[in-house]
Design an enzyme around this catalytic site. Structure first.
Site, PDB file in Angstrom:
ATOM      1  N   SER A   1       0.844  -1.196   0.000  1.00 24.06           N
ATOM      2  CA  SER A   1       0.000   0.000   0.000  1.00 24.06           C
ATOM      3  C   SER A   1       0.873   1.238   0.000  1.00 24.06           C
ATOM      4  O   SER A   1       1.937   1.255   0.639  1.00 24.06           O
ATOM      5  CB  SER A   1      -0.901   0.018   1.238  1.00 24.06           C
ATOM      6  OG  SER A   1      -1.554   1.268   1.369  1.00 24.06           O
TER       7      SER A   1
ATOM      8  N   TYR B   1      -1.133  -0.654  10.377  1.00 22.68           N
ATOM      9  CA  TYR B   1      -1.272  -0.953   8.951  1.00 22.68           C
ATOM     10  C   TYR B   1      -0.114  -0.343   8.173  1.00 22.68           C
ATOM     11  O   TYR B   1       0.516  -1.007   7.339  1.00 22.68           O
ATOM     12  CB  TYR B   1      -2.606  -0.418   8.440  1.00 22.68           C
ATOM     13  CG  TYR B   1      -2.867  -0.748   6.983  1.00 22.68           C
ATOM     14  CD1 TYR B   1      -3.330  -2.014   6.618  1.00 22.68           C
ATOM     15  CD2 TYR B   1      -2.643   0.185   5.978  1.00 22.68           C
ATOM     16  CE1 TYR B   1      -3.563  -2.329   5.290  1.00 22.68           C
ATOM     17  CE2 TYR B   1      -2.876  -0.117   4.649  1.00 22.68           C
ATOM     18  CZ  TYR B   1      -3.335  -1.371   4.308  1.00 22.68           C
ATOM     19  OH  TYR B   1      -3.555  -1.689   2.986  1.00 22.68           O
TER      20      TYR B   1
END
Length: 236
Positions: free
Chosen positions: A143, A159
């Site tokens: 990501s 995350y």
């Protein structure tokens, strides 16, 4: 390293074998579906025997936080197929918003276990198969939230850190095994309408799967050790 316009893609994956983690829904299911369409034998990992995986794939019980599952799946692929050409580390979790002070420790532990430890353990067991032949590919679904140059603010610390670490795994695999023909790349699929991304995301599952599948088709000698978005290199 060849210019990106000169990257050779495999038109067919006939005779090749792929393992996709988290393949029962979302981006993982779409990646598995497309690899089946390209002719690969696809082992589609799911944490539950009850979950469906794409038609034509071989469903395997795989919770990436359980090394026993990982070992059993890779051993099974070795026994049944005798080879592994593509590994897509797609399984991931994410809850967003809070800063590191507010984020529960249990969520931090879970996120790092699935998003970083899991792919690392899968690679530990899968790399020996991947390097048996020149041209093995590892595609780590990462990501932009884990890119050091993209701000690293706005909460979601576990995350973000897990995806930064996943990019580090990509760089390690490239440095350690590129001379043995392994191509490891990271990819940001964008903000995709999945269970994690939510209905408000601006990209479809089909669009999110496009670049991971493209990387899975890299022919020997193609770039490795890179971070990609929409088939273009981006900064780590």
């Amino acid at each position: 390293m060849p210019d990106i316009d000169e990257v050779e893609l495999l038109e067919s994956l006939d005779g090749q074998v792929a393992l996709v983690t988290g393949a029962n829904r979302g981006i993982g299911a779409e990646i598995a579906r497309r690899l089946v369409d390209l002719g690969a034998t696809v082992y589609a990992g799911s944490r539950s025997r009850e979950n469906e995986t794409p038609e034509g794939s071989e469903r395997v019980l795989l919770d990436v936080t359980q090394e026993g599952d990982v070992e059993a799946v890779v051993d099974g692929i070795h026994e049944e197929a005798g080879r592994l050409d593509v590994l897509v580390n797609n399984a991931g979790v994410g809850e967003f918003g809070e800063d590191i002070v507010a984020e529960p420790t249990s969520r931090i532990d879970r996120t790092l276990a699935v998003n970083l430890r899991g792919p690392t353990i899968v690679c530990k067991h899968a790399v020996p198969l991947l390097i048996q032949r020149e041209g093995g590919r590892v595609v780590n679904v990462s990501s932009g939230m884990g890119a050091l140059g993209e701000g690293m603010s706005g909460g979601s610390p576990a995350y973000r850190i897990s995806k930064t670490g996943l990019n580090g795994l990509t760089a390690y695999l490239h440095g350690e095994y590129r001379d043995r023909g392994l191509m490891a790349n990271s990819v940001c699929p964008g903000w995709v309408r999945t269970g994690m991304g939510g209905e408000g995301a601006n990209r479809s599952v089909e669009a999110g799967a496009e670049t991971p599948v493209w990387l899975s088709r890299f022919a020997p000698g193609s770039p490795g050790g890179e971070f990609w978005r929409e088939k273009e290199r981006i900064d780590w």
